[in-house]
Scaffold this motif. Structure first.
Motif, mmCIF file in Angstrom:
data_model
loop_
_atom_site.group_PDB
_atom_site.id
_atom_site.type_symbol
_atom_site.label_atom_id
_atom_site.label_comp_id
_atom_site.label_asym_id
_atom_site.label_seq_id
_atom_site.Cartn_x
_atom_site.Cartn_y
_atom_site.Cartn_z
ATOM 1 N N ILE A 122 0.849 -1.204 0.000
ATOM 2 C CA ILE A 122 0.000 0.000 0.000
ATOM 3 C C ILE A 122 0.876 1.243 0.000
ATOM 4 O O ILE A 122 0.624 2.215 -0.732
ATOM 5 C CB ILE A 122 -0.953 -0.011 1.212
ATOM 6 C CG1 ILE A 122 -1.933 -1.189 1.109
ATOM 7 C CG2 ILE A 122 -1.700 1.314 1.328
ATOM 8 C CD1 ILE A 122 -2.837 -1.351 2.317
ATOM 9 N N ILE A 123 1.901 1.222 0.843
ATOM 10 C CA ILE A 123 2.836 2.355 0.901
ATOM 11 C C ILE A 123 3.588 2.490 -0.411
ATOM 12 O O ILE A 123 3.764 3.595 -0.942
ATOM 13 C CB ILE A 123 3.813 2.189 2.076
ATOM 14 C CG1 ILE A 123 3.058 2.295 3.398
ATOM 15 C CG2 ILE A 123 4.929 3.234 2.008
ATOM 16 C CD1 ILE A 123 3.922 2.154 4.617
ATOM 17 N N LYS A 181 8.467 1.789 12.079
ATOM 18 C CA LYS A 181 8.860 0.414 12.398
ATOM 19 C C LYS A 181 7.934 -0.536 11.646
ATOM 20 O O LYS A 181 6.764 -0.222 11.379
ATOM 21 C CB LYS A 181 8.805 0.151 13.902
ATOM 22 C CG LYS A 181 7.410 0.169 14.499
ATOM 23 C CD LYS A 181 7.451 -0.209 15.976
ATOM 24 C CE LYS A 181 6.037 -0.221 16.574
ATOM 25 N NZ LYS A 181 6.046 -0.610 17.994
ATOM 26 N N ILE A 182 8.478 -1.716 11.297
ATOM 27 C CA ILE A 182 7.711 -2.716 10.558
ATOM 28 C C ILE A 182 7.587 -3.973 11.409
ATOM 29 O O ILE A 182 8.589 -4.517 11.878
ATOM 30 C CB ILE A 182 8.388 -3.061 9.216
ATOM 31 C CG1 ILE A 182 8.541 -1.808 8.349
ATOM 32 C CG2 ILE A 182 7.597 -4.131 8.465
ATOM 33 C CD1 ILE A 182 9.294 -2.039 7.067
ATOM 34 N N THR A 183 6.356 -4.423 11.601
ATOM 35 C CA THR A 183 6.095 -5.645 12.349
ATOM 36 C C THR A 183 5.134 -6.512 11.545
ATOM 37 O O THR A 183 3.972 -6.137 11.334
ATOM 38 C CB THR A 183 5.468 -5.341 13.729
ATOM 39 O OG1 THR A 183 6.297 -4.412 14.428
ATOM 40 C CG2 THR A 183 5.344 -6.620 14.545
ATOM 41 N N ASN A 184 5.629 -7.654 11.086
ATOM 42 C CA ASN A 184 4.792 -8.568 10.296
ATOM 43 C C ASN A 184 4.082 -7.849 9.143
ATOM 44 O O ASN A 184 2.864 -7.952 8.970
ATOM 45 C CB ASN A 184 3.751 -9.257 11.193
ATOM 46 C CG ASN A 184 4.404 -10.142 12.236
ATOM 47 O OD1 ASN A 184 5.463 -10.736 11.991
ATOM 48 N ND2 ASN A 184 3.794 -10.231 13.408
ATOM 49 N N ASN A 185 4.823 -7.075 8.398
ATOM 50 C CA ASN A 185 4.332 -6.376 7.208
ATOM 51 C C ASN A 185 3.451 -5.183 7.531
ATOM 52 O O ASN A 185 2.867 -4.551 6.627
ATOM 53 C CB ASN A 185 3.572 -7.332 6.290
ATOM 54 C CG ASN A 185 3.683 -6.961 4.820
ATOM 55 O OD1 ASN A 185 4.734 -6.461 4.372
ATOM 56 N ND2 ASN A 185 2.628 -7.151 4.064
ATOM 57 N N THR A 186 3.310 -4.850 8.834
ATOM 58 C CA THR A 186 2.527 -3.688 9.239
ATOM 59 C C THR A 186 3.477 -2.552 9.585
ATOM 60 O O THR A 186 4.441 -2.729 10.349
ATOM 61 C CB THR A 186 1.664 -4.015 10.470
ATOM 62 O OG1 THR A 186 0.706 -5.028 10.107
ATOM 63 C CG2 THR A 186 0.920 -2.767 10.960
ATOM 64 N N VAL A 187 3.183 -1.358 9.085
ATOM 65 C CA VAL A 187 4.051 -0.181 9.302
ATOM 66 C C VAL A 187 3.356 0.764 10.271
ATOM 67 O O VAL A 187 2.184 1.099 10.093
ATOM 68 C CB VAL A 187 4.342 0.537 7.976
ATOM 69 C CG1 VAL A 187 5.314 1.707 8.223
ATOM 70 C CG2 VAL A 187 4.909 -0.414 6.941
ATOM 71 N N GLN A 188 4.120 1.152 11.300
ATOM 72 C CA GLN A 188 3.582 2.070 12.321
ATOM 73 C C GLN A 188 4.638 3.124 12.626
ATOM 74 O O GLN A 188 5.823 2.993 12.269
ATOM 75 C CB GLN A 188 3.244 1.320 13.603
ATOM 76 C CG GLN A 188 2.122 0.302 13.466
ATOM 77 C CD GLN A 188 1.920 -0.469 14.750
ATOM 78 O OE1 GLN A 188 2.797 -1.237 15.155
ATOM 79 N NE2 GLN A 188 0.768 -0.277 15.391
ATOM 80 N N MET A 189 4.192 4.157 13.326
ATOM 81 C CA MET A 189 5.115 5.179 13.820
ATOM 82 C C MET A 189 5.784 4.619 15.078
ATOM 83 O O MET A 189 5.144 3.967 15.884
ATOM 84 C CB MET A 189 4.376 6.474 14.158
ATOM 85 C CG MET A 189 3.555 7.052 13.001
ATOM 86 S SD MET A 189 4.566 7.748 11.702
ATOM 87 C CE MET A 189 5.302 9.148 12.552
ATOM 88 N N LYS A 190 7.082 4.922 15.229
ATOM 89 C CA LYS A 190 7.762 4.530 16.465
ATOM 90 C C LYS A 190 7.310 5.420 17.607
ATOM 91 O O LYS A 190 7.029 6.598 17.418
ATOM 92 C CB LYS A 190 9.270 4.646 16.297
ATOM 93 C CG LYS A 190 9.883 3.541 15.414
ATOM 94 C CD LYS A 190 11.396 3.664 15.371
ATOM 95 C CE LYS A 190 11.994 2.535 14.541
ATOM 96 N NZ LYS A 190 13.477 2.659 14.455
#
Length: 321
Positions: A278-279, A311-320
Motif C-alpha cells: 500500500i505504501i 517500524k515494521i512488524t509482520n508487514n505492518t508499518v507504524q510510527m515509532k
C-alpha cells in the motif's frame, strides 16, 4: 598477481589476422603485462604473407614456419596449439594472448584457463562467440585500432534477448547491449548498498570484464569507463580522494518528502498500514517514477526501515513511539 609483472605469451595466427593490427595487439598486451614470447604462425613461403615482413622486424616477432600440406586447411592451428602447451608446461608465463578470428582455438583457450592461465583473446568482429567467451577477456581488433578521437560504436549491440550470444557456434555475435550492462551495474550497486559498502570504479570494471569477456568501453564509442557509466540515466561517478565511486544518480524527490508522505498515510489510516505494498503504491502515485533502488535499496521494507520514525512488524508499518 600484479598485472604489470605478468608475463605473456603472444601467439598470432597469421592466416586469420592482418599485419595492420600488430601495433595495437602489442599495446593491449602491454596494458596487462610483458610479452615474454612473441610468435606468429603461417606459411612464410606464401607470397601473400610478404606484407608481414616489415612488422615482424619492427616489433621483434618470431615467425614460425608451418607449410600448408593440404589446400584449404589452416595448418597453423596445430603448430600454435603445440607451442602453447609447451610454453604452459615451461612455467615461464602467467598468461596467454591468442590472436585469431578462428573458433578452432576455443578448446585451447579453455585448456589454458583450466591450468590457471589468464587468456586474452583478440580477433576481428567476425570471430565466433565460442572463442570469445572461452577467453578471460576478448578485444575486437577493429575497435582497438581506432584512434581515441575517432571512436564510434562500430558494432551493433545485441537485442534484449536473454541469450547473449547466438545459438549457432559459427554465428558472429554482436556486443552486449548497453541496457544489459546498466542492469548489471545497478545490481552490483544495490547489493553493495544493502551491505553498507561503497562501489569503486575499478570494482565495476573488474565485474563487467569477468561477466562479459568482450566488454570494452571502446565498443560503445567511449574512451573511459567513467564516461561510459555517466552516460547511463541512473548512474553517476564521483571522485573522492584518490578513488572514484559509482553511485545511483540522486533522485529529485528528497527523503524528507517521502518521510512526510508515509507519515501522512499512516496517520490517515488509524496509525498503521497493514501492507507494505500500500505504501509502495502510494509513493509511486505521489512521485511518478519512484524506485527504492534510486536510494540504494533493493526492497521497500529495507528502505522504510532506514527511516527512524517508522517500524515494521509482520508487514505492518507504524510510527515509532
Amino acid at each position: 598477481m600484479e598485472q604489470k609483472d605478468s608475463r605473456f605469451a603472444v601467439l598470432i595466427d597469421a592466416d586469420n589476422v592482418s599485419p595492420k593490427y600488430i601495433k595495437y595487439i602489442l599495446d593491449e598486451v602491454s596494458d596487462q603485462g610483458v610479452a615474454t614470447y612473441k610468435r606468429i604462425y603461417g606459411d612464410w613461403t606464401d607470397i601473400s604473407k610478404k606484407s608481414w615482413k616489415e612488422q615482424l622486424l619492427r616489433y621483434s616477432i618470431n615467425p614460425i614456419q608451418q607449410y600448408s600440406n593440404t589446400n584449404g586447411k589452416n595448418s597453423t592451428d596445430s603448430a600454435m596449439i603445440i607451442d602453447a602447451m609447451d610454453i604452459l608446461y615451461s612455467g615461464n608465463v602467467e598468461g596467454f594472448c591468442l590472436v585469431s578470428s578462428d573458433s578452432d582455438f576455443t578448446k585451447l583457450a579453455q585448456r589454458l584457463r583450466e591450468s590457471g592461465m589468464f587468456v586474452l583473446g583478440m580477433g576481428e568482429q567476425k570471430t565466433p562467440s565460442s572463442f570469445r567467451v572461452a577467453c578471460d577477456a576478448f578485444k575486437i581488433l577493429e575497435i582497438i585500432s581506432q584512434n581515441e578521437d575517432d571512436i564510434s560504436p562500430a558494432i551493433t549491440a545485441v537485442s534484449e534477448n536473454p541469450a547473449r550470444y547466438g545459438t549457432s557456434q559459427d554465428e558472429t555475435p554482436s556486443i552486449t547491449s548497453k541496457a544489459e550492462i546498466e542492469r548489471t551495474v545497478s545490481r552490483v550497486l544495490t547489493e553493495n548498498n544493502d551491505h553498507g559498502k561503497n562501489t569503486t570504479l575499478s570494482e565495476i570494471g573488474s565485474i563487467l570484464q569477468k561477466k562479459f569477456s568482450e566488454f570494452d568501453v571502446r565498443n560503445y564509442g567511449y574512451s573511459k569507463l567513467s564516461t561510459f557509466l555517466e552516460s547511463m540515466n541512473d548512474i553517476e561517478v564521483l571522485k573522492t580522494g584518490h578513488n572514484y565511486l559509482v553511485k545511483e544518480r540522486q533522485n529529485t524527490v528528497s527523503r524528507q518528502q517521502i518521510e512526510k508522505c508515509i507519515t501522512d498515510l499512516i496517520c490517515s489510516n488509524g496509525g498503521h498500514i497493514d501492507n507494505l505494498s500500500i505504501i509502495h503504491d502510494a509513493l509511486r502515485n505521489r512521485f511518478p517514477g519512484f524506485d527504492v533502488k534510486q536510494y540504494g535499496y533493493s526492497r521497500i521494507s529495507s528502505f522504510i526501515n532506514s527511516f527512524k520514525k517508522f517500524k515494521i512488524t509482520n508487514n505492518t508499518v507504524q510510527m515509532k513511539q
